[in-house]
Design an enzyme around this catalytic site. Structure first.
Site, PDB file in Angstrom:
ATOM      1  N   ASP A  61     -11.115  -9.305  12.137  1.00 18.37           N
ATOM      2  CA  ASP A  61      -9.705  -9.401  12.488  1.00 18.37           C
ATOM      3  C   ASP A  61      -9.542  -8.821  13.886  1.00 18.37           C
ATOM      4  O   ASP A  61     -10.058  -7.745  14.174  1.00 18.37           O
ATOM      5  CB  ASP A  61      -8.879  -8.600  11.467  1.00 18.37           C
ATOM      6  CG  ASP A  61      -7.391  -8.670  11.763  1.00 18.37           C
ATOM      7  OD1 ASP A  61      -6.800  -9.748  11.560  1.00 18.37           O
ATOM      8  OD2 ASP A  61      -6.826  -7.652  12.214  1.00 18.37           O
ATOM      9  N   GLU A 145     -10.631 -15.480  13.577  1.00 18.98           N
ATOM     10  CA  GLU A 145      -9.419 -16.283  13.681  1.00 18.98           C
ATOM     11  C   GLU A 145      -9.576 -17.303  14.803  1.00 18.98           C
ATOM     12  O   GLU A 145     -10.116 -16.974  15.856  1.00 18.98           O
ATOM     13  CB  GLU A 145      -8.218 -15.393  14.022  1.00 18.98           C
ATOM     14  CG  GLU A 145      -7.899 -14.350  12.992  1.00 18.98           C
ATOM     15  CD  GLU A 145      -7.210 -13.159  13.639  1.00 18.98           C
ATOM     16  OE1 GLU A 145      -5.975 -13.190  13.752  1.00 18.98           O
ATOM     17  OE2 GLU A 145      -7.911 -12.217  14.035  1.00 18.98           O
ATOM     18  N   CYS A 212      -3.179 -11.005  -0.401  1.00 21.39           N
ATOM     19  CA  CYS A 212      -3.918  -9.903  -1.019  1.00 21.39           C
ATOM     20  C   CYS A 212      -5.365 -10.331  -1.219  1.00 21.39           C
ATOM     21  O   CYS A 212      -5.636 -11.352  -1.861  1.00 21.39           O
ATOM     22  CB  CYS A 212      -3.294  -9.529  -2.366  1.00 21.39           C
ATOM     23  SG  CYS A 212      -4.260  -8.327  -3.284  1.00 21.39           S
ATOM     24  N   CYS A 215      -6.191 -10.162  -5.263  1.00 25.03           N
ATOM     25  CA  CYS A 215      -5.689 -11.098  -6.272  1.00 25.03           C
ATOM     26  C   CYS A 215      -5.176 -12.413  -5.689  1.00 25.03           C
ATOM     27  O   CYS A 215      -4.832 -13.329  -6.430  1.00 25.03           O
ATOM     28  CB  CYS A 215      -4.588 -10.439  -7.112  1.00 25.03           C
ATOM     29  SG  CYS A 215      -2.990 -10.344  -6.260  1.00 25.03           S
ATOM     30  N   CYS A 231      -0.303  -4.618  -2.189  1.00 27.93           N
ATOM     31  CA  CYS A 231       0.046  -5.853  -2.901  1.00 27.93           C
ATOM     32  C   CYS A 231       1.192  -5.594  -3.868  1.00 27.93           C
ATOM     33  O   CYS A 231       1.146  -4.654  -4.668  1.00 27.93           O
ATOM     34  CB  CYS A 231      -1.175  -6.393  -3.648  1.00 27.93           C
ATOM     35  SG  CYS A 231      -0.792  -7.915  -4.541  1.00 27.93           S
ATOM     36  N   CYS A 234      -0.507  -6.828  -7.649  1.00 28.13           N
ATOM     37  CA  CYS A 234      -1.575  -6.093  -8.347  1.00 28.13           C
ATOM     38  C   CYS A 234      -1.728  -4.659  -7.863  1.00 28.13           C
ATOM     39  O   CYS A 234      -2.604  -3.940  -8.333  1.00 28.13           O
ATOM     40  CB  CYS A 234      -2.905  -6.833  -8.209  1.00 28.13           C
ATOM     41  SG  CYS A 234      -3.700  -6.603  -6.601  1.00 28.13           S
ATOM     42  N   ASP A 241      -5.804  -4.410   8.336  1.00 30.99           N
ATOM     43  CA  ASP A 241      -6.717  -5.234   9.126  1.00 30.99           C
ATOM     44  C   ASP A 241      -8.006  -5.537   8.358  1.00 30.99           C
ATOM     45  O   ASP A 241      -8.608  -6.602   8.527  1.00 30.99           O
ATOM     46  CB  ASP A 241      -7.045  -4.549  10.462  1.00 30.99           C
ATOM     47  CG  ASP A 241      -5.820  -4.461  11.371  1.00 30.99           C
ATOM     48  OD1 ASP A 241      -4.845  -5.200  11.118  1.00 30.99           O
ATOM     49  OD2 ASP A 241      -5.836  -3.651  12.323  1.00 30.99           O
TER      50      ASP A 241
HETATM   51 ZN    ZN Z   1      -2.964  -8.312  -5.247  1.00 31.82          ZN
END
Ligand code: ZN
Length: 262
Positions: A61, A145, A212, A215, A231, A234, A241
């Protein structure tokens, strides 16, 4: 050891050599930056130096607090020195605005700004080379990226996907200095990866910072602060980052699977 370069019309000039010359020298140019002079060589047929496979893959990142954050949790090239130079540059530019045209103070202020610009450029190049070297030594596959898509997203929305991730509260000058660093870094990384026989994968950065990594839940509320990811589904908590870098790695590996299946 002393190194000399023969320049037409000048003769032999002693130079400080930053890197060994490899390949065949094709062009030699001389550039001045404030009081410093640089001899720039461009070479052809530079031998590739393939590195042994490590079996490791990584997502990276690109940011401001650290130039590079990896999916393994490493933060490479904290450009704090760069930020300090940028602050000095802002001060120097204010000083310049207060000087009279044609005055000695103005000439001095202009020279100081040129010197600081040069310093920032050298610091940035140095940091980018070190970070890129670290990555190609340790990893066979590096996902990053796609900056062209990232910039399009940015200009289309008028702002960055997640305010605070790429945009600092600093001046526009500061930001442009830091922004320009990502393109330079990726060019250096591409050169080193090619020479070392490493694979680079550019991925669409869309949602990489708000998804996330545990999840897969996508929400901008996942990103509460610049550095913190939490998140909402979850409760996974991570450095923002690092979370993004893991998503970038996954996107890169998915692209690679598609390419290999085709
Ligand atoms: Zn999550």
């Amino acid at each position: 050891t002393a190194t000399f370069v023969r320049l037409q019309g000048i003769g032999h000039v002693r130079v400080h050599q930053h890197r060994p010359v490899r390949g065949t020298v094709k062009t030699v140019s001389v550039k001045r930056e404030g009081h410093r002079w640089y001899v720039i060589l461009s070479c052809e047929d530079v031998p590739a130096e393939p590195l042994p496979a490590t079996g490791a893959v990584v997502g990276i990142d690109l940011g401001v607090a650290s130039l590079v954050t990896t999916s393994d949790g490493d933060h490479l090239d904290n450009p704090r020195h760069l930020a300090a130079s940028a602050d000095r540059l802002a001060v120097a530019q204010r000083d310049l605005a207060r000087t009279k045209r044609g005055s000695k103070r103005r000439r001095k202020a202009v020279a100081r700004i040129a010197a600081l610009h040069g310093k920032v450029r050298r610091q940035r190049l140095d940091g980018a080379h070190k970070a890129a070297l670290h990555l190609v030594r340790d990893y066979d596959v590096i996902a990053h990226e796609d900056l062209r898509i990232a910039n399009m997203t940015r200009s289309a929305s008028g702002t960055v996907e997640t305010p605070g991730r790429n945009v600092t509260q600093k001046s526009g000058l500061n930001r442009s200095l830091l922004d320009a660093g990502w393109g330079v870094f990726l060019r250096i990384l591409a050169d080193k990866a090619e020479s070392a026989g490493r694979e680079l994968i550019a991925v669409n950065p869309r949602n990489t910072s708000r998804t996330c990594a545990a999840c897969g839940h996508v929400a901008k509320e996942n990103r509460l602060t610049q550095a913190g990811f939490h998140c909402q589904r979850c409760a996974h908590t991570a450095h923002a980052d690092v979370n993004a870098a893991i998503n970038i790695l996954r996107a890169g590996l998915a692209l690679r699977d598609v390419a290999q299946a085709a």
